[in-house]
Scaffold this active site. Structure first.
Site, PDB file in Angstrom:
ATOM      1  CG  ASN A  46      -6.805  -6.899  -7.602  1.00 16.90           C
ATOM      2  OD1 ASN A  46      -7.560  -7.250  -8.504  1.00 16.90           O
ATOM      3  ND2 ASN A  46      -5.729  -6.158  -7.833  1.00 16.90           N
ATOM      4  CG  ASN A  96      -0.386   0.977  -5.705  1.00 15.95           C
ATOM      5  OD1 ASN A  96      -0.607   0.115  -6.520  1.00 15.95           O
ATOM      6  ND2 ASN A  96      -1.302   1.877  -5.383  1.00 15.95           N
ATOM      7  NE  ARG A 120       2.550  -3.344  -7.175  1.00 11.18           N
ATOM      8  CZ  ARG A 120       1.735  -2.307  -7.306  1.00 11.18           C
ATOM      9  NH1 ARG A 120       0.479  -2.416  -6.890  1.00 11.18           N
ATOM     10  NH2 ARG A 120       2.151  -1.171  -7.833  1.00 11.18           N
ATOM     11  NE  ARG A 170      -3.454  -5.839  -2.052  1.00  9.30           N
ATOM     12  CZ  ARG A 170      -3.171  -5.572  -3.321  1.00  9.30           C
ATOM     13  NH1 ARG A 170      -2.323  -4.618  -3.630  1.00  9.30           N
ATOM     14  NH2 ARG A 170      -3.730  -6.267  -4.291  1.00  9.30           N
ATOM     15  CG  HIS A 199      -5.102  -0.199  -3.003  1.00  9.22           C
ATOM     16  ND1 HIS A 199      -4.492  -0.516  -4.189  1.00  9.22           N
ATOM     17  CD2 HIS A 199      -4.210  -0.515  -2.024  1.00  9.22           C
ATOM     18  CE1 HIS A 199      -3.283  -1.006  -3.946  1.00  9.22           C
ATOM     19  NE2 HIS A 199      -3.084  -1.015  -2.642  1.00  9.22           N
ATOM     20  CG  ASP A 201      -6.516   3.863  -5.266  1.00  5.51           C
ATOM     21  OD1 ASP A 201      -7.025   2.733  -5.266  1.00  5.51           O
ATOM     22  OD2 ASP A 201      -5.370   4.081  -5.715  1.00  5.51           O
ATOM     23  CB  CYS A 293      -4.097   2.480  -9.874  1.00  9.58           C
ATOM     24  SG  CYS A 293      -5.578   1.997  -9.056  1.00  9.58           S
TER      25      CYS A 293
HETATM   26  N1  ARG Z   1      -2.384  -5.347  -9.619  1.00  8.55           N
HETATM   27  C1  ARG Z   1      -2.102  -4.296  -8.715  1.00  8.55           C
HETATM   28  C2  ARG Z   1      -2.167  -4.808  -7.282  1.00  8.55           C
HETATM   29  O1  ARG Z   1      -3.028  -5.616  -6.993  1.00  8.55           O
HETATM   30  C3  ARG Z   1      -3.062  -3.175  -8.936  1.00  8.55           C
HETATM   31  C4  ARG Z   1      -2.797  -1.953  -8.097  1.00  8.55           C
HETATM   32  C5  ARG Z   1      -3.790  -0.868  -8.345  1.00  8.55           C
HETATM   33  N2  ARG Z   1      -3.473   0.300  -7.641  1.00  8.55           N
HETATM   34  C6  ARG Z   1      -4.295   1.031  -6.862  1.00  8.55           C
HETATM   35  N3  ARG Z   1      -3.832   2.139  -6.361  1.00  8.55           N
HETATM   36  N4  ARG Z   1      -5.504   0.633  -6.543  1.00  8.55           N
HETATM   37  O2  ARG Z   1      -1.391  -4.432  -6.450  1.00  8.55           O
END
Ligand code: ARG
Length: 299
Positions: A46, A96, A120, A170, A199, A201, A293
């Site tokens: 991101n 997530n 991930r 996403r 996201h 959130d 997160c």
């Molecule tokens: N580095 C992680 C990603 O890009 C951060 C996730 C953050 N989580 C969130 N719920 N916004 O997937």
């Protein structure tokens, strides 16, 4: 609730279902976190991550994580831990990997996420195992839903069986319909239109049944109208506070835990009777995540 409204996808105010027709929902009172043993910024998933590769201060991250954990506990919410998977640098972001829910008979379940980034995807089996161990049933989305990032994009209305689902960055749009059918709940779909607020959130924080905090430029007009339709109090966060992850706050009863330094937002929260609790998550912000997160709410 009729079977029709139970799995309705709400895309605009004309489809909105009244709260009186939506079943109440039990609020989870435990928090799941993952120790930042392997936390690092290895690539740029991101916008916040670019420029921060290899740049995490591990000792500082550990202190910040411990402080966040004790803050949650002081707010009255016990913290459970999931064992970190070796080298899974983003597993600390426990929002997530799955979406927890509860069925009509009060039985807890989780919908497994389908992560956008390959690195991930290896986190999800750890969460599946943890939730099975806690007696949750495990649900899978249909195969055509290839991207779904759990509680990062799926946020429950505080006290109702109504799911707010962000898509377009996403999570894929097809998940809105699929989750409504799978969980038999109405889903409000919110298209995310800003590359940066990737996201739901990062731009939308429910505070209580009547109150929400948003960064308006992250949403289309239809989404903004839906938000204003369902929440009486809408705090609009400035660009600088949004960049400081003000909308990645977590409301725990009247406490709102958020990244320190968003003064205007804290003032707005106080005016609505909330108690802002400022923490420092600067090392995790290098990876594009903050308070919301780093937790999953569990039954
Ligand atoms: N580095 C992680 C990603 O890009 C951060 C996730 C953050 N989580 C969130 N719920 N916004 O997937």
């Amino acid at each position: 609730m009729t079977n029709q409204t139970k799995m309705q996808v709400i895309a605009s105010v004309k489809d909105a279902i009244a709260f009186s027709q939506i079943a109440p929902r039990a609020v989870p009172r435990r928090i799941l976190m993952c120790h930042p043993t392997y936390f690092e910024v290895k690539d740029a998933k991101n916008e916040f991550m670019s420029g921060n590769i290899g740049g995490v201060d591990k000792a500082k991250a550990l202190t910040q994580w411990n402080d966040l954990k004790s803050t949650f506990e002081k707010c009255g919410f016990p913290v459970e831990l999931i064992e970190p998977g070796a080298e899974l640098e983003d597993m600390v972001f426990t929002a997530n990997q799955v979406l927890p829910a509860i069925d009509d008979h009060g039985k807890p379940l989780v919908v497994l996420g389908r992560m956008t980034y390959e690195s991930r995807t290896h986190e999800v089996p750890h969460f599946e195992k943890w939730f099975r161990g806690q007696g949750y049933s495990v649900l899978q989305l249909p195969a055509e839903c290839t991207r779904f990032e759990g509680g990062g994009d799926g946020v429950w209305h505080p006290d109702r069986e109504l799911l707010w689902l962000g898509f377009g960055s996403r999570t894929e749009e097809s998940c809105c319909d699929a989750i409504a059918k799978l969980l038999q709940v109405p889903v409000v779909k919110l298209k995310l239109i800003s590359q940066k607020f990737y996201h739901l959130d990062t731009a939308f924080a429910v505070l209580n049944a009547d109150s929400v905090m948003i960064y308006p430029p992250a949403f289309e007009q239809a989404g903004l109208s839906l938000i204003r339709n369902y929440f009486r109090n809408v705090i609009e966060v400035s660009e600088s506070d949004a960049n400081n992850f003000a909308c990645n706050a977590l409301a725990l009863d009247r406490y709102v835990v958020l990244q320190k330094g968003s003064e205007a937002t804290c003032g707005d929260l106080c005016r609505l009777g909330f108690v802002p609790v400022e923490v420092d998550t600067s090392e995790f912000m290098k990876s594009g995540g903050s308070v919301f997160c780093m937790k999953q709410m569990v039954y």
